[in-house]
Design a protein around this motif. Sequence first.
Motif, short mmCIF file in Angstrom:
data_model
loop_
_atom_site.label_atom_id
_atom_site.label_comp_id
_atom_site.label_asym_id
_atom_site.label_seq_id
_atom_site.Cartn_x
_atom_site.Cartn_y
_atom_site.Cartn_z
N VAL A 388 -1.71 1.04 0.87
CA VAL A 388 -1.84 1.51 -0.63
C VAL A 388 -0.54 2.02 -0.89
O VAL A 388 0.18 2.95 -0.28
CB VAL A 388 -3.04 2.64 -0.91
CG1 VAL A 388 -4.38 1.83 -0.77
CG2 VAL A 388 -2.96 3.74 -0.23
N THR A 402 4.32 3.83 1.15
CA THR A 402 3.06 3.18 1.24
C THR A 402 2.63 3.68 2.57
O THR A 402 2.98 4.14 3.52
CB THR A 402 3.39 1.55 1.76
OG1 THR A 402 4.11 1.05 0.84
CG2 THR A 402 2.22 0.94 1.91
N GLY A 424 -4.09 4.66 -4.58
CA GLY A 424 -4.74 3.60 -5.09
C GLY A 424 -6.00 3.86 -6.12
O GLY A 424 -6.14 5.24 -6.38
#
Length: 498
Positions: A388, A402, A424
């Motif tokens: 995510v 990430t 996310g």
Amino acid sequence: MTTILVAGTASHVGKSTVVAGLCRLLADRGVSVAPFKAQNMSNNARAVPTPDGDWGEIGVSQYVQARAAGITPTTDANPVLLKPRGDGESQLVIDGEAVGHYEARTYYDDHWEHARSAARDAYERLRDEYSVIVAEGAGSAAEINLQDRDLANVETARFTDASVLLLGDIERGGVFASLYGTLELAPEAIRERIAGVAITKFRGDPTLLEDGIDELEARTGVPVLGVLPYDDPGLPAEDSLSLPAGDQRAVVGADDGVPEAATVTVGVPRLPHISNFTDLEPLAAVPGVRIAYLPLDGTLDRIDGLVLPGTKNTVDDLLALCEAGLDEAIRTFSGPIVGLCGGYQLLGERITNASVEGTGDTETVAGVSRLPVETRFSETKRVEQVSVPVDGVGPIDGATGTASGYEIHMGETSVAASAHRPLGPDSAATQDVLGTYLHGLFENEQIRSAFVDALYAHADRDRPGSERSVQTPFDDAAALVRELDLSALDLPAGRSES
């Protein structure tokens, strides 16, 4: 093709560590090797690929052992997983997929044959791909009340025709009696295949054991292949039995000489059905960070931050948390808080359709109300690895890039429009609180670093020097098993080690 079954006189005698060490030792020699545990009981699980390309769950030890072997872990490494959820009931996971929740008698009467078939099929797939399979037994290899349905020990020995290495833990005391008794009581499927025994967790001068070793070998005809010193490589724990005692506050961590004034403490409520507590290990490895496992009737005094871990039974653990009064302490706590999976669900406004997961008939349970989210339970279980984008706010302020990890959870969480979503769409954060389904969160350096910074900011202290990187302890496990005379196991030589 060779199969070794590492069995034990009891639980926690070092089976998982020895399997991981053998996997790394053989991999270092260029041997194609894979771990296997036919049936495991653990609430610490990892999401891995299944043979047909989906995602499923296996016990964390088999995940670690596969990494030690240098291979991609799959559900074939642990085809049957039992995840205890209280009241004598466990969730049955076969080939990575949750089948249902059953009491022990129901499992043995109605599902054991299916489990045995799945385990044998998984082993045969591994056998076709690898030169050596290192299998791990479970508990004692001589439980005379279970020998007709002992999948991890007796049945594994039968359908793999494995050579058996039997371990006995001397730290418990009575190691020679334990080994002798196990050899006497073990069924023929185990006894006839035992290539040797080893004594684990010894402290002191091993020559003091020589008379006992000679007597054991003379009485049983089974060679003692070595004595392993007490040396914990730091592999992830299999289950909550390895946590500090639940009736007291206990602190673990890697201070490495950091002065008391330069430490921070992360409180972790010891939930009755705690799972995946290995999520905390990367934090515990940071010098100056301590992890305090807190009894539910304790306080948050001298705590700089909180992590609410995963749980196998969110609803019942939420009710236990509230009954003990710790929910009110969490509501008023001013430091950074992270909720992981079940811990995230606990921090929300409420849980609906709660009877799906709880042991009672209540349909709606009020949460701790630190995050503007609501979770609705369903029978569907999500198991997958994820990556995510990171938009660090709140307890991970400043983190970018990430983050990767895995998700294993039931229920869907709805996030209010006003909340930040730093990890996310199903994550949520406020100024002080973060909730996410991402297991392995703190294995991401930028997340770990940002949270540690938040801890020190709350504690109004300067962060000590550079953070120590988390070391993979596979080489230490391999060094440990090199203490054994492995010639009796008839392992392939591979290339010589430098």
